[in-house]
Design a protein around this motif. Structure first.
Motif, PDB file in Angstrom:
ATOM      1  N   VAL A  54       0.828  -1.203   0.000  1.00  0.00           N
ATOM      2  CA  VAL A  54       0.000   0.000   0.000  1.00  0.00           C
ATOM      3  C   VAL A  54       0.863   1.255   0.000  1.00  0.00           C
ATOM      4  O   VAL A  54       0.532   2.245  -0.665  1.00  0.00           O
ATOM      5  N   LEU A  55       1.997   1.220   0.707  1.00  0.00           N
ATOM      6  CA  LEU A  55       2.876   2.400   0.724  1.00  0.00           C
ATOM      7  C   LEU A  55       3.477   2.661  -0.644  1.00  0.00           C
ATOM      8  O   LEU A  55       3.584   3.813  -1.074  1.00  0.00           O
ATOM      9  N   ASN A  56       3.864   1.615  -1.319  1.00  0.00           N
ATOM     10  CA  ASN A  56       4.429   1.775  -2.655  1.00  0.00           C
ATOM     11  C   ASN A  56       3.385   2.347  -3.617  1.00  0.00           C
ATOM     12  O   ASN A  56       3.688   3.220  -4.425  1.00  0.00           O
ATOM     13  N   GLU A  57       2.165   1.875  -3.520  1.00  0.00           N
ATOM     14  CA  GLU A  57       1.100   2.396  -4.384  1.00  0.00           C
ATOM     15  C   GLU A  57       0.814   3.862  -4.066  1.00  0.00           C
ATOM     16  O   GLU A  57       0.572   4.653  -4.963  1.00  0.00           O
ATOM     17  N   CYS A  58       0.874   4.215  -2.801  1.00  0.00           N
ATOM     18  CA  CYS A  58       0.701   5.624  -2.422  1.00  0.00           C
ATOM     19  C   CYS A  58       1.819   6.472  -3.031  1.00  0.00           C
ATOM     20  O   CYS A  58       1.560   7.551  -3.569  1.00  0.00           O
ATOM     21  N   ALA A  59       3.043   5.976  -2.957  1.00  0.00           N
ATOM     22  CA  ALA A  59       4.190   6.726  -3.489  1.00  0.00           C
ATOM     23  C   ALA A  59       4.085   6.883  -5.000  1.00  0.00           C
ATOM     24  O   ALA A  59       4.400   7.943  -5.543  1.00  0.00           O
ATOM     25  N   LYS A  60       3.625   5.865  -5.675  1.00  0.00           N
ATOM     26  CA  LYS A  60       3.471   5.936  -7.132  1.00  0.00           C
ATOM     27  C   LYS A  60       2.434   6.976  -7.537  1.00  0.00           C
ATOM     28  O   LYS A  60       2.553   7.604  -8.580  1.00  0.00           O
ATOM     29  N   ASN A  61       1.402   7.125  -6.715  1.00  0.00           N
ATOM     30  CA  ASN A  61       0.267   7.970  -7.073  1.00  0.00           C
ATOM     31  C   ASN A  61       0.227   9.298  -6.313  1.00  0.00           C
ATOM     32  O   ASN A  61      -0.755  10.019  -6.405  1.00  0.00           O
ATOM     33  N   ASN A  62       1.286   9.591  -5.569  1.00  0.00           N
ATOM     34  CA  ASN A  62       1.350  10.811  -4.764  1.00  0.00           C
ATOM     35  C   ASN A  62       0.134  10.935  -3.846  1.00  0.00           C
ATOM     36  O   ASN A  62      -0.424  12.013  -3.670  1.00  0.00           O
ATOM     37  N   ALA A  63      -0.254   9.826  -3.257  1.00  0.00           N
ATOM     38  CA  ALA A  63      -1.394   9.772  -2.348  1.00  0.00           C
ATOM     39  C   ALA A  63      -0.904  10.074  -0.931  1.00  0.00           C
ATOM     40  O   ALA A  63      -0.730   9.173  -0.111  1.00  0.00           O
ATOM     41  N   ILE A  64      -0.692  11.347  -0.662  1.00  0.00           N
ATOM     42  CA  ILE A  64      -0.071  11.778   0.587  1.00  0.00           C
ATOM     43  C   ILE A  64      -0.931  11.438   1.804  1.00  0.00           C
ATOM     44  O   ILE A  64      -0.429  10.938   2.806  1.00  0.00           O
ATOM     45  N   LYS A  65      -2.219  11.717   1.728  1.00  0.00           N
ATOM     46  CA  LYS A  65      -3.102  11.440   2.880  1.00  0.00           C
ATOM     47  C   LYS A  65      -3.119   9.950   3.190  1.00  0.00           C
ATOM     48  O   LYS A  65      -3.022   9.560   4.361  1.00  0.00           O
ATOM     49  N   CYS A  66      -3.221   9.136   2.162  1.00  0.00           N
ATOM     50  CA  CYS A  66      -3.245   7.690   2.373  1.00  0.00           C
ATOM     51  C   CYS A  66      -1.891   7.188   2.879  1.00  0.00           C
ATOM     52  O   CYS A  66      -1.832   6.325   3.754  1.00  0.00           O
ATOM     53  N   PHE A  67      -0.812   7.729   2.341  1.00  0.00           N
ATOM     54  CA  PHE A  67       0.524   7.331   2.787  1.00  0.00           C
ATOM     55  C   PHE A  67       0.675   7.606   4.280  1.00  0.00           C
ATOM     56  O   PHE A  67       1.093   6.733   5.040  1.00  0.00           O
ATOM     57  N   ASP A  68       0.303   8.802   4.700  1.00  0.00           N
ATOM     58  CA  ASP A  68       0.385   9.175   6.112  1.00  0.00           C
ATOM     59  C   ASP A  68      -0.492   8.257   6.968  1.00  0.00           C
ATOM     60  O   ASP A  68      -0.094   7.817   8.049  1.00  0.00           O
ATOM     61  N   TYR A  69      -1.661   7.918   6.481  1.00  0.00           N
ATOM     62  CA  TYR A  69      -2.582   7.018   7.179  1.00  0.00           C
ATOM     63  C   TYR A  69      -1.948   5.642   7.380  1.00  0.00           C
ATOM     64  O   TYR A  69      -1.968   5.092   8.487  1.00  0.00           O
TER      65      TYR A  69
END
Length: 132
Positions: free
Chosen positions: A71-86
């Motif tokens: 999930v962290l890698n997918e967040c990083a790929k998509n610049n999903a900052i809120k989800c990454f922090d979550y």
């Protein structure tokens, strides 16, 4: 279905989850649709529905080592900052798969995610941190 995901038609999607579970005969695959939706909403950085899928629908956040999917890698790929922090707050390992999330954030110039990693990481290589 993409129309409903794109337009955040949450009620329709919740109904589709129920239908999908009822129609699936293989017990091991009952949550496949929900797990797929999780990644679609990570891509949108929709923390509201990502959280819902995890807490209420029991979407899996387990990584798949064979394909380095996390999930962290997918967040990083998509610049999903809120989800990454979550996910970091949930205890996900930012060093998983030899720091692939960090390298994806660097490759995609996702400065928000890079900042989160630098701020929480006590194991980051000092030289790498200086270069960032």
């Amino acid at each position: 279905m993409q129309y409903f995901v794109k337009n955040n038609n949450y009620q329709y999607i919740k109904e589709m989850i129920k239908i999908s579970r009822k129609a699936e005969t293989d017990l091991n695959k009952k949550n496949d649709y929900t797990n797929q939706l999780l990644f679609e909403f990570i891509e949108k950085d929709d923390l509201y529905f990502v959280s819902y899928l995890i807490t209420k629908e029991k979407a899996s956040t387990e990584s798949i080592p064979e394909i380095h999917l996390s999930v962290l890698n997918e967040c990083a790929k998509n610049n999903a900052i809120k989800c990454f922090d979550y996910f970091v707050s949930m205890g996900k390992n930012i060093h998983e798969f030899e720091d692939v999330a960090l390298f994806n954030a660097l490759e995609n110039k996702n400065n928000g995610i890079i900042s989160i990693i630098i701020n929480i990481d006590t194991q980051i290589n000092e030289e790498l941190e200086r270069n960032l």
